[in-house]
Design a protein around this motif. Structure first.
Motif, PDB file in Angstrom:
ATOM      1  N   ARG A 179      36.324  -6.850  -9.483  1.00  0.00           N
ATOM      2  CA  ARG A 179      37.838  -6.637 -10.083  1.00  0.00           C
ATOM      3  C   ARG A 179      38.728  -7.138  -9.079  1.00  0.00           C
ATOM      4  O   ARG A 179      38.752  -6.317  -8.009  1.00  0.00           O
ATOM      5  CB  ARG A 179      38.115  -5.178 -10.494  1.00  0.00           C
ATOM      6  N   GLY A 221      42.241  -7.090  -9.538  1.00  0.00           N
ATOM      7  CA  GLY A 221      43.444  -6.682 -10.133  1.00  0.00           C
ATOM      8  C   GLY A 221      43.556  -6.925 -11.489  1.00  0.00           C
ATOM      9  O   GLY A 221      42.583  -7.338 -12.046  1.00  0.00           O
ATOM     10  N   ARG A 243      41.361  -0.827 -18.331  1.00  0.00           N
ATOM     11  CA  ARG A 243      42.010   0.234 -17.344  1.00  0.00           C
ATOM     12  C   ARG A 243      41.444   1.653 -18.023  1.00  0.00           C
ATOM     13  O   ARG A 243      41.636   1.665 -19.218  1.00  0.00           O
ATOM     14  CB  ARG A 243      43.216  -0.051 -17.104  1.00  0.00           C
ATOM     15  N   SER A 244      41.065   2.488 -17.081  1.00  0.00           N
ATOM     16  CA  SER A 244      40.935   3.732 -17.751  1.00  0.00           C
ATOM     17  C   SER A 244      42.315   4.685 -17.938  1.00  0.00           C
ATOM     18  O   SER A 244      43.050   4.696 -16.712  1.00  0.00           O
ATOM     19  CB  SER A 244      40.104   4.589 -16.680  1.00  0.00           C
ATOM     20  N   CYS A 245      42.600   5.171 -19.078  1.00  0.00           N
ATOM     21  CA  CYS A 245      43.712   6.080 -19.254  1.00  0.00           C
ATOM     22  C   CYS A 245      43.611   6.789 -20.332  1.00  0.00           C
ATOM     23  O   CYS A 245      42.332   7.134 -20.721  1.00  0.00           O
ATOM     24  CB  CYS A 245      44.802   5.132 -19.510  1.00  0.00           C
ATOM     25  N   ARG A 294      39.870   6.660 -22.395  1.00  0.00           N
ATOM     26  CA  ARG A 294      38.987   8.034 -22.284  1.00  0.00           C
ATOM     27  C   ARG A 294      38.679   8.694 -23.625  1.00  0.00           C
ATOM     28  O   ARG A 294      37.750   9.300 -23.562  1.00  0.00           O
ATOM     29  CB  ARG A 294      39.396   8.898 -21.120  1.00  0.00           C
ATOM     30  N   ASP A 299      31.943   4.659 -16.788  1.00  0.00           N
ATOM     31  CA  ASP A 299      32.844   4.576 -15.634  1.00  0.00           C
ATOM     32  C   ASP A 299      31.944   4.126 -14.513  1.00  0.00           C
ATOM     33  O   ASP A 299      31.094   4.863 -13.968  1.00  0.00           O
ATOM     34  CB  ASP A 299      33.617   5.901 -15.420  1.00  0.00           C
ATOM     35  N   ASP A 305      31.928   2.862 -11.207  1.00  0.00           N
ATOM     36  CA  ASP A 305      31.917   3.413  -9.997  1.00  0.00           C
ATOM     37  C   ASP A 305      32.712   4.890  -9.898  1.00  0.00           C
ATOM     38  O   ASP A 305      32.610   5.232  -8.779  1.00  0.00           O
ATOM     39  CB  ASP A 305      33.009   2.561  -9.286  1.00  0.00           C
ATOM     40  N   ARG A 345      35.191   6.347 -10.358  1.00  0.00           N
ATOM     41  CA  ARG A 345      36.701   6.356  -9.714  1.00  0.00           C
ATOM     42  C   ARG A 345      37.885   6.547 -10.733  1.00  0.00           C
ATOM     43  O   ARG A 345      38.815   6.699 -10.466  1.00  0.00           O
ATOM     44  CB  ARG A 345      36.762   5.377  -8.911  1.00  0.00           C
ATOM     45  N   ARG A 346      37.319   6.512 -11.948  1.00  0.00           N
ATOM     46  CA  ARG A 346      38.367   6.682 -13.163  1.00  0.00           C
ATOM     47  C   ARG A 346      39.390   5.560 -13.340  1.00  0.00           C
ATOM     48  O   ARG A 346      40.595   5.867 -13.549  1.00  0.00           O
ATOM     49  CB  ARG A 346      38.927   7.978 -13.360  1.00  0.00           C
ATOM     50  N   GLN A 347      39.075   4.358 -12.721  1.00  0.00           N
ATOM     51  CA  GLN A 347      40.151   3.127 -12.752  1.00  0.00           C
ATOM     52  C   GLN A 347      39.809   2.222 -13.872  1.00  0.00           C
ATOM     53  O   GLN A 347      40.748   1.912 -14.459  1.00  0.00           O
ATOM     54  CB  GLN A 347      39.827   2.422 -11.205  1.00  0.00           C
ATOM     55  N   TYR A 348      38.522   1.936 -14.047  1.00  0.00           N
ATOM     56  CA  TYR A 348      38.088   1.254 -15.033  1.00  0.00           C
ATOM     57  C   TYR A 348      36.862   1.827 -15.919  1.00  0.00           C
ATOM     58  O   TYR A 348      36.396   2.499 -15.332  1.00  0.00           O
ATOM     59  CB  TYR A 348      37.568  -0.313 -14.558  1.00  0.00           C
TER      60      TYR A 348
END
Length: 128
Positions: free
Chosen positions: A4, A6, A72-74, A78, A110, A112, A114-117
């Motif tokens: 990733r 960005g 993206r995780s939002c 979720r 998810d 990794d 990390r709740r980013q993606y």
């Protein structure tokens, strides 16, 4: 896992749909797909022999194309479940209001933690 770099790697637009029930006027409930939200995503075809991508449809073998969908995780993403489906928002819809290119959601992870993606295994053409 996909590298990733960005927001630039999320270069597609997808719309997530959930099932809803409506009354047909005769007391019967019909299932319809309702758009919930549209967002940027990365849609990457998977080319591997490790996935079972062949199904039997009407007594004949039919190949199905799996994709890896990254968003993206939002709060909205979720809440997605495998009962939902997603379609390519850039391809749009037909005159009848059906998506031209839609995908069934098979798994959501998810990668990794990390709740980013969120990464989803999706299959083109299946209703979900």
């Amino acid at each position: 896992m996909v590298k990733r770099s960005g927001a630039g790697s999320l270069d597609q637009r997808v719309t997530f749909q959930d099932k809803d029930f409506v009354d047909d006027g005769y007391g019967n409930k019909q299932t319809i797909w309702v758009d919930r939200f549209t967002m940027s995503a990365r849609l990457q075809p998977l080319f591997t022999s490790k996935l079972d991508v062949e199904g039997v449809s009407q007594a004949r073998l039919q190949s199905q194309q799996p994709y890896n969908l990254i968003v993206r995780s939002c709060a909205d993403t979720r809440g997605i479940t495998p009962n939902w489906r997603v379609y390519d928002a850039r391809a749009g819809k037909t005159d009848k209001g059906e998506p031209k290119r839609f995908f069934a959601i098979k798994t959501i992870v998810d990668p990794d933690e990390r709740r980013q993606y969120l990464e989803m295994l999706i299959v083109q053409g299946l209703a979900g």
